[in-house]
Design a protein around this motif. Sequence first.
Motif, mmCIF file in Angstrom:
data_model
loop_
_atom_site.group_PDB
_atom_site.id
_atom_site.type_symbol
_atom_site.label_atom_id
_atom_site.label_comp_id
_atom_site.label_asym_id
_atom_site.label_seq_id
_atom_site.Cartn_x
_atom_site.Cartn_y
_atom_site.Cartn_z
ATOM 1 N N PHE A 58 2.909 0.836 21.868
ATOM 2 C CA PHE A 58 1.921 1.463 22.745
ATOM 3 C C PHE A 58 1.265 0.423 23.637
ATOM 4 C CE2 PHE A 58 2.609 3.880 19.011
ATOM 5 C CZ PHE A 58 2.689 5.175 19.467
ATOM 6 N N HIS A 59 1.067 0.793 24.876
ATOM 7 C CA HIS A 59 0.385 -0.082 25.808
ATOM 8 C C HIS A 59 -1.109 0.201 25.759
ATOM 9 C CE1 HIS A 59 3.920 -1.560 27.966
ATOM 10 N NE2 HIS A 59 4.413 -0.352 27.868
ATOM 11 N N THR A 60 -1.880 -0.849 25.874
ATOM 12 C CA THR A 60 -3.326 -0.625 25.941
ATOM 13 C C THR A 60 -3.755 -0.281 27.357
ATOM 14 O OG1 THR A 60 -3.608 -3.000 26.202
ATOM 15 C CG2 THR A 60 -3.936 -2.098 23.993
ATOM 16 N N ARG A 61 -2.929 -0.633 28.356
ATOM 17 C CA ARG A 61 -3.402 -0.497 29.718
ATOM 18 C C ARG A 61 -2.483 0.306 30.636
ATOM 19 N NH1 ARG A 61 -5.271 0.608 33.622
ATOM 20 N NH2 ARG A 61 -6.409 -0.546 35.202
ATOM 21 N N LYS A 62 -1.150 0.128 30.460
ATOM 22 C CA LYS A 62 -0.206 0.698 31.422
ATOM 23 C C LYS A 62 -0.229 2.225 31.426
ATOM 24 C CE LYS A 62 4.034 -0.479 32.307
ATOM 25 N NZ LYS A 62 5.432 -0.898 32.145
ATOM 26 N N GLU A 63 0.252 2.762 32.559
ATOM 27 C CA GLU A 63 0.338 4.221 32.668
ATOM 28 C C GLU A 63 1.389 4.773 31.692
ATOM 29 O OE1 GLU A 63 1.046 7.704 35.978
ATOM 30 O OE2 GLU A 63 1.403 5.627 36.526
ATOM 31 N N ASN A 64 2.482 4.002 31.509
ATOM 32 C CA ASN A 64 3.475 4.388 30.493
ATOM 33 C C ASN A 64 2.827 4.126 29.144
ATOM 34 O OD1 ASN A 64 4.957 4.241 32.810
ATOM 35 N ND2 ASN A 64 6.731 3.299 31.852
ATOM 36 N N VAL A 65 2.298 5.155 28.562
ATOM 37 C CA VAL A 65 1.491 4.965 27.364
ATOM 38 C C VAL A 65 2.323 4.418 26.210
ATOM 39 C CG1 VAL A 65 0.060 6.162 25.671
ATOM 40 C CG2 VAL A 65 -0.033 6.798 28.074
ATOM 41 N N VAL A 66 3.510 4.995 26.057
ATOM 42 C CA VAL A 66 4.331 4.629 24.902
ATOM 43 C C VAL A 66 5.701 4.151 25.379
ATOM 44 C CG1 VAL A 66 5.061 7.042 24.578
ATOM 45 C CG2 VAL A 66 5.261 5.460 22.680
ATOM 46 N N GLU A 67 6.233 3.157 24.707
ATOM 47 C CA GLU A 67 7.590 2.703 24.959
ATOM 48 C C GLU A 67 8.421 3.017 23.730
ATOM 49 O OE1 GLU A 67 8.596 1.594 27.746
ATOM 50 O OE2 GLU A 67 6.732 1.001 28.715
ATOM 51 N N VAL A 68 9.514 3.713 23.939
ATOM 52 C CA VAL A 68 10.443 3.979 22.849
ATOM 53 C C VAL A 68 11.710 3.192 23.156
ATOM 54 C CG1 VAL A 68 11.742 5.738 21.599
ATOM 55 C CG2 VAL A 68 9.483 6.270 22.514
ATOM 56 N N TYR A 69 12.145 2.353 22.233
ATOM 57 C CA TYR A 69 13.312 1.523 22.481
ATOM 58 C C TYR A 69 14.115 1.389 21.191
ATOM 59 C CZ TYR A 69 10.273 -1.915 20.291
ATOM 60 O OH TYR A 69 9.442 -2.543 19.410
ATOM 61 N N ASP A 70 15.351 0.990 21.359
ATOM 62 C CA ASP A 70 16.222 0.825 20.195
ATOM 63 C C ASP A 70 16.459 -0.654 19.955
ATOM 64 O OD1 ASP A 70 16.417 3.542 20.078
ATOM 65 O OD2 ASP A 70 18.362 3.646 21.065
ATOM 66 N N THR A 71 16.242 -1.086 18.747
ATOM 67 C CA THR A 71 16.607 -2.469 18.425
ATOM 68 C C THR A 71 18.113 -2.569 18.213
ATOM 69 O OG1 THR A 71 16.098 -1.998 16.130
ATOM 70 C CG2 THR A 71 14.382 -3.090 17.419
ATOM 71 N N LYS A 72 18.735 -1.412 18.039
ATOM 72 C CA LYS A 72 20.197 -1.374 17.885
ATOM 73 C C LYS A 72 20.648 0.063 18.140
ATOM 74 C CE LYS A 72 23.725 -2.471 14.352
ATOM 75 N NZ LYS A 72 24.577 -1.305 14.586
ATOM 76 N N SER A 73 21.757 0.214 18.837
ATOM 77 C CA SER A 73 22.348 1.556 18.958
ATOM 78 C C SER A 73 23.839 1.433 19.227
ATOM 79 C CB SER A 73 21.665 2.364 20.060
ATOM 80 O OG SER A 73 21.988 1.875 21.335
ATOM 81 N N TRP B 57 25.431 -5.256 22.551
ATOM 82 C CA TRP B 57 25.150 -4.199 23.518
ATOM 83 C C TRP B 57 24.625 -2.965 22.795
ATOM 84 C CZ3 TRP B 57 25.910 -4.657 28.880
ATOM 85 C CH2 TRP B 57 26.453 -5.890 29.281
ATOM 86 N N ALA B 58 23.818 -2.222 23.501
ATOM 87 C CA ALA B 58 23.261 -0.987 22.953
ATOM 88 C C ALA B 58 23.904 0.190 23.679
ATOM 89 C CB ALA B 58 21.745 -0.964 23.142
ATOM 90 N N GLU B 59 24.869 0.857 23.009
ATOM 91 C CA GLU B 59 25.496 2.037 23.604
ATOM 92 C C GLU B 59 24.684 3.270 23.218
ATOM 93 O OE1 GLU B 59 27.091 -0.067 21.561
ATOM 94 O OE2 GLU B 59 28.590 -1.104 22.771
ATOM 95 N N ASN B 60 24.664 4.252 24.117
ATOM 96 C CA ASN B 60 23.753 5.378 23.872
ATOM 97 C C ASN B 60 24.185 6.597 24.693
ATOM 98 O OD1 ASN B 60 21.556 6.670 22.788
ATOM 99 N ND2 ASN B 60 20.053 5.192 23.525
ATOM 100 N N CYS B 61 23.557 7.725 24.438
ATOM 101 C CA CYS B 61 23.673 8.968 25.227
ATOM 102 C C CYS B 61 25.132 9.350 25.531
ATOM 103 C CB CYS B 61 22.912 8.850 26.540
ATOM 104 S SG CYS B 61 21.215 8.315 26.426
ATOM 105 N N PRO B 62 25.962 9.612 24.523
ATOM 106 C CA PRO B 62 27.361 9.966 24.812
ATOM 107 C C PRO B 62 27.488 11.372 25.387
ATOM 108 C CG PRO B 62 26.909 10.235 22.483
ATOM 109 C CD PRO B 62 25.649 9.671 23.078
ATOM 110 N N ALA B 63 28.569 11.590 26.151
ATOM 111 C CA ALA B 63 28.874 12.935 26.684
ATOM 112 C C ALA B 63 30.360 12.985 27.008
ATOM 113 C CB ALA B 63 28.051 13.215 27.932
ATOM 114 N N PHE B 64 31.048 14.028 26.560
ATOM 115 C CA PHE B 64 32.470 14.187 26.881
ATOM 116 C C PHE B 64 32.635 14.819 28.262
ATOM 117 C CE2 PHE B 64 33.088 14.071 22.192
ATOM 118 C CZ PHE B 64 34.097 13.117 22.144
#
Lengths: 210, 494
Positions: free
Chosen positions: B246-261, B284-291
């Motif tokens: 969580f940011h104390t100041r930025k407009e992006n209140v929360v950051e969601v990130y992957d330490t691994k994917s 590398w962090a691979e993510n969001c698959p789609a066929f």
Amino acid sequence: MTTERLLAFKCALCGVLVLVGFMFCGCQRTPELVGGTPEEQAYDLLLQKGKWADIVEMNRKQPTKSSACRNAVRLASWYLGQCSREELDLCLADSHGVLGSETSALMMSDIYLRLGMVNMARRAAFDAMVAMRSEKPNSRALKRLTEVAIITGENELARKYLLIGEQHSDCLPWTKKLRPLVEHPELIVNYPSYKKIREIHEKLKDDFFL
Amino acid sequence: MKSSKTIFSFNLLLIVAFLSACSSSPQDAALVDALPVIYPDYVDVTIPVGIAPLNFAMDDDNATDIDVVVTGSQGGTLHSKGECTDFDIDQWHTLVEQNRGGQLDVTVCAQQDGQWKRYRDFCIHVAETDLPDWGITYRRIAPGYEMFGLMGIYERELSTFEETTLLDNHSNEGMCINCHTPNRANPNQHVLHIRGGNGATLLHTGGKDELLKAVNDMLGGAMVYPYWHPGGRYCAFSTNKTSQMFHTRKENVVEVYDTKSDVFVYDTETHQIIGDTFIMKTLWAENCPAFSPDGLWLYFVTARRQIYPTDYDKERYSLCRVSFDPTTGHIGQQVDTLINAAAEGKSISWPRPSYDGRYLMYTLADYGYFTIWHPESDLWLLDLQTGERRPLDTVNSSRADSFHNWSSDGGWFLFTSRRDDGRYSRIYLSSIGPDGQATKPFLLPQRDPRNFYTQSLYSYNTPDFTTRPVGNDAQAQIHALKSGDRIPTEMVKP
């Protein structure tokens, strides 16, 4: 009277006194109590009233195990000049697991707001709201969300929360107070506490809370 | 006699005059040379035949009443008056059907301070096409970061305002229900993930539910973001070790990130997880698959892993694809980078190819992939025939526009946006015309939208179309979840 009976009598008397005390508090419209452990509720009441010395004393007698209460103690110590702001911030930085109940989330929301950390105050208010697991909003959390939206200038959001609050009788005291501010955001200059928190927030350096 | 008649007429005249003075009517309205500011903003939107009535109200608290006449360019009218319009559903459908391919002209009069004002007419365009699918599914969840509040997966009939609960956690504390995903809007196959004490991956296929173990130890995580192979045997997933800060100041209140994917393909027939080093690279962090709609390609996004949390804003995903052989379940040996967004200082997430194979829609943000919390996130369209890519300017807003899915016929799409108030995501629908241009999106209709959305403390998540009601047995699913019986999955590598 045997020792056991005497002890039982004393406990019962204490219970009645506490109950009467709470009833009296309720009549006096003192801060509300919601969820959480009795210890958290006790700290929460003192925190809402700003009884810093009492908070430190309570912890001295029986050191608290609750993370939220520990933060309240640290805040109180800071207010009493017994610790530095750096020490306080260090204590607050690891927020993980602090918001374990409605009361602890509301306490943390109060602590963050007092320090101008409005994003974190909002986060804790959201968690207090979901902790209730009820469709009816928590009045104190909803008030906090409204306050934060006013402070950050998110007026559409403040209006939304106000309109929701106006649907619930337990919210009416604060909705009446905040409505003029939502309708005329420029009036924040007449609300020193909100104005001051906005100023602190605007000067705040961005930090991460995990 | 004559005098009593005169007196009666005079009295009648007085009464009429008095009533007129008390309540002016829309007929006497003062003309205003401006479009009405209404909520939701349905001015100039395009709707499919069969969509529920587009009720609206003035977006001004001072407006006490609204009087609306809708006139079809090919005939028919509707009238509604009140605090908010409340069009009769059957009459609305008749009018819209009658004006297929035409437009509805909307005349709005609003009463403010006892005076009626008439605004400039606006129009609602009616597409040639019918509503593509029966309805939509979505998750509704209140913002919360540490505790699971009330949440549920719901389905909503698009031609009415009817919403039905598919599965919720109201009687199951501590259960978090994620991402209900059908196969190309077909609920015969769907998957969702449940976190918490009764965690599992619930897979509905072949007419029955299967509960897979929530976590595969060899995979080192859960099956998180799914996408079905069109053939139905396979389902691609990402597995993510997700953190938030969580940011104390930025407009992006929360950051969601992957330490691994990583990304992998699950075989529903063998319960095997097909992994491959090409889509499970260590750094590398691979993510969001789609066929792809023909099932021969697997799209995904990938970013070079960063030092977290300090370098969270350097994590930028590019769009890639790898071939897939559905007859063998083998993943190809060469990864194509379709858009090197990282090189452009941007980040791509949620690639979604249209089911006709023409386009691929994605979300573009400055960094990361959890774009619903990024105000700068916008929807973009990649033309898979020409390689041209562009932002959907008629669709995007200054606030987060993110998670999207296509209708089963590929003509319409839905997405979530926080444009209303910056905090709560809502569902919008739009269409892509033959020229590739998107129409102005419209907010999911409600009977009384202003009150409905204002009073709601919930966000809409991961919406998708559904060709018919899902028809799940929630009681049986809850019972099965509580039983603890889970099918283990097996990890295989070529």
